[in-house]
Design an enzyme around this catalytic site. Structure first.
Site, PDB file in Angstrom:
ATOM      1  N   ASP A   1      43.422  41.114  38.513  1.00  0.00           N
ATOM      2  CA  ASP A   1      41.966  41.205  38.355  1.00  0.00           C
ATOM      3  C   ASP A   1      41.320  40.366  39.456  1.00  0.00           C
ATOM      4  O   ASP A   1      41.958  39.478  40.022  1.00  0.00           O
ATOM      5  CB  ASP A   1      41.526  40.707  36.968  1.00  0.00           C
ATOM      6  CG  ASP A   1      41.955  39.274  36.677  1.00  0.00           C
ATOM      7  OD1 ASP A   1      43.134  38.950  36.919  1.00  0.00           O
ATOM      8  OD2 ASP A   1      41.112  38.469  36.230  1.00  0.00           O
ATOM      9  N   GLU A  40      42.796  36.864  34.420  1.00  0.00           N
ATOM     10  CA  GLU A  40      42.890  35.464  34.847  1.00  0.00           C
ATOM     11  C   GLU A  40      41.522  34.912  35.203  1.00  0.00           C
ATOM     12  O   GLU A  40      41.225  33.752  34.954  1.00  0.00           O
ATOM     13  CB  GLU A  40      43.846  35.337  36.041  1.00  0.00           C
ATOM     14  CG  GLU A  40      44.254  33.895  36.359  1.00  0.00           C
ATOM     15  CD  GLU A  40      43.270  33.142  37.236  1.00  0.00           C
ATOM     16  OE1 GLU A  40      43.327  31.908  37.254  1.00  0.00           O
ATOM     17  OE2 GLU A  40      42.416  33.777  37.911  1.00  0.00           O
TER      18      GLU A  40
HETATM   19 ZN   LIG Z   1      43.792  33.509  40.955  1.00  0.00          ZN
END
Ligand SMILES: [Zn+2]
Length: 469
Positions: A85, A148
């Site tokens: 991501d 994340e």
């Molecule tokens: Zn990262």
């Protein structure tokens, strides 16, 4: 084996696969039943897994939030944790952030440094090991997360169902090795007073900061005052004495006092200038209504110069991890609403945060303060002289002339999810850090070198059994 030469043979193919991954706009989006953090992150995850399948490795999806690519057999498992991501592109780009271009041997695209480039580097280290057909004495998994940059729902979901690797690393920071990260907590100190506010100077509102982990760069106090000119005089004198800048704004019935500070990350509060703390310092020295006085006397006892946690009795020092740090990221005071200090505190190994916060909670009751909203991520630490840290550091030093020792930080990296994990690359000591910025970039040479280092490290661990005592 000349790992660098082998990796170079894969360079074109690796760039092609990386470009495919970079072309996916994997920003967190609308949650759907089959894509909990949006279509983009899921597409990037499936893309990575399709590479694993293409190249003859085992793959698995977990809740459409995370997945893995696995190689080898045996009881023990080595983990590599990367994420696909990205944060939104933002503005200021010279090229399309999702149409990767290579110019002067530098790749430009959102996520190339954080964390798609490093994830592809780790993937290619595995793919090459697979192609070399060397017998692996344990399994290795590339675990791929998709959240994340937001809430880490990916790793939460993944490790609810999947085994924890014995050892591992996250290629989501810098070389050589980050082997320790402070505990990260935040909590609110909520002011609950029914004292009435009246007098010549009444504090109506105070606003400073939006985020726990940032040093606020400006603060505003809204005040009702009889003699505005006299207040302005004191304020100007204060600004001059403290070498601060600020504004005094006359409204119809009230005045606004504004102080400008300097922003910094919450893990390094002394690198900034906390505008909120400075403005409260001024309010503390003037005569003010009784309710605000109570708020300010709590500030005086517990908040004012509390950068090392001493006023909370949470000052603690660890030889390698350093001292507790405190950032008062948010300050709110409102005659009709919630008044509180939002604190971000980071502490080294060895401090019992739960016991300390319980003690503080009891102590501050006398000041009409309640401790609420407590979050706590415990410190993460892998011994500096452990075989894992040593193997990874030595491998890095085979390729880079650099005296930097493995180190610890006050921030948090993805590695803290792994029980015995450290952060390992992929930024080098002279790399321009462009993570989360416009024109995010990674030199092709760095991609190749990081892959080479990961390949040699995996070879040592999985083939030569460097971690087996
Ligand atoms: Zn990262």
């Amino acid at each position: 084996m000349d790992f660098n030469e082998i990796v170079n043979q894969y360079k074109d193919k690796m760039l092609e696969d990386l470009k495919g991954l970079l072309s996916i706009e994997s920003v967190r989006g609308e949650s759907k039943p089959d894509a909990p953090v949006g279509d983009g992150p899921k597409e990037a995850l499936m893309y990575m897994l399709s590479l694993g399948e293409r190249d003859g490795m085992d793959t698995k999806v977990v809740d459409n939030l995370a997945g893995h690519i696995e190689l080898g057999s045996g009881e023990d498992l080595f983990g590599i944790l990367g994420h696909v991501d990205v944060v939104p592109a933002g503005t200021g780009w010279d090229t399309d952030p999702y149409e990767p271009v290579i110019k002067d041997d530098v790749i430009y695209a959102r996520g190339v440094q954080d964390d798609k480039g490093p994830t592809i580097a780790a993937y290619y280290a595995m793919k090459i090991l697979n192609d070399l057909k060397v017998p692996l004495k344990q399994r290795v998994r590339l675990i791929i997360g998709t959240d994340e940059e937001s809430d880490w729902l990916c790793t939460d979901a993944y490790f609810k169902k999947e085994e924890m690797p014995n050892f591992g690393f996250a290629p989501d920071a810098e070389f050589p090795v980050i082997h320790g990260e402070k505990g990260i907590t935040s909590f609110d100190l909520v002011f609950e007073s029914d004292t009435k506010a009246y007098g010549d100077v009444v504090l109506n509102r105070f606003t400073s900061g939006e985020r726990y982990n940032m040093v606020p760069e400006s603060a505003t106090a809204n005040i009702t005052v009889d003699d505005a000119d006299k207040l302005k005089q004191s304020f100007d004198a204060f600004l001059e004495e403290m070498k601060l800048t600020g504004d005094f704004i006359k409204n119809e019935d009230t005045v606004d006092l504004i102080v400008h500070g300097k922003s910094a990350h919450g893990s390094t509060p002394l690198e900034g200038k906390n505008a909120g703390l400075e403005l409260l310092r001024f309010l503390k020295i003037i005569s003010i209504d009784q309710r605000a006085f109570e708020f300010l006397s709590f500030y005086d006892h517990y908040i004012r110069d509390n950068f090392d946690g001493q006023q909370f009795k949470m000052d603690f020092k660890h030889e390698e991890m350093g001292e507790t740090s405190v950032n008062t990221g948010i300050i709110r005071y409102d005659l009709n609403g919630k008044s509180y200090f939002g604190v971000n505190l980071r502490y080294p190994l060895g401090m019992d945060f739960k016991a300390a916060i319980d003690k503080l909670s009891k102590e501050v009751e006398a000041h009409k303060i309640a401790v609420e909203n407590i979050s706590d991520q415990v410190p993460h630490y892998v011994e500096k002289n452990s075989p894992l840290v040593k193997v990874l550091t030595d491998t890095y030093k085979n390729y880079v002339e650099d005296d930097t020792e493995p180190f610890t930080i006050g921030g948090g990296t993805y590695a803290r999810v792994l029980e015995n994990g450290v952060a390992y690359g992929a930024m080098f000591k002279d790399t321009k850090d462009t993570m989360h910025q416009a024109n995010e970039q990674m030199p092709v040479d760095e991609l190749v070198l990081a892959t080479t280092i990961y390949l040699e490290a995996l070879h040592k661990i999985l083939v030569e059994e460097a971690l087996v005592e």
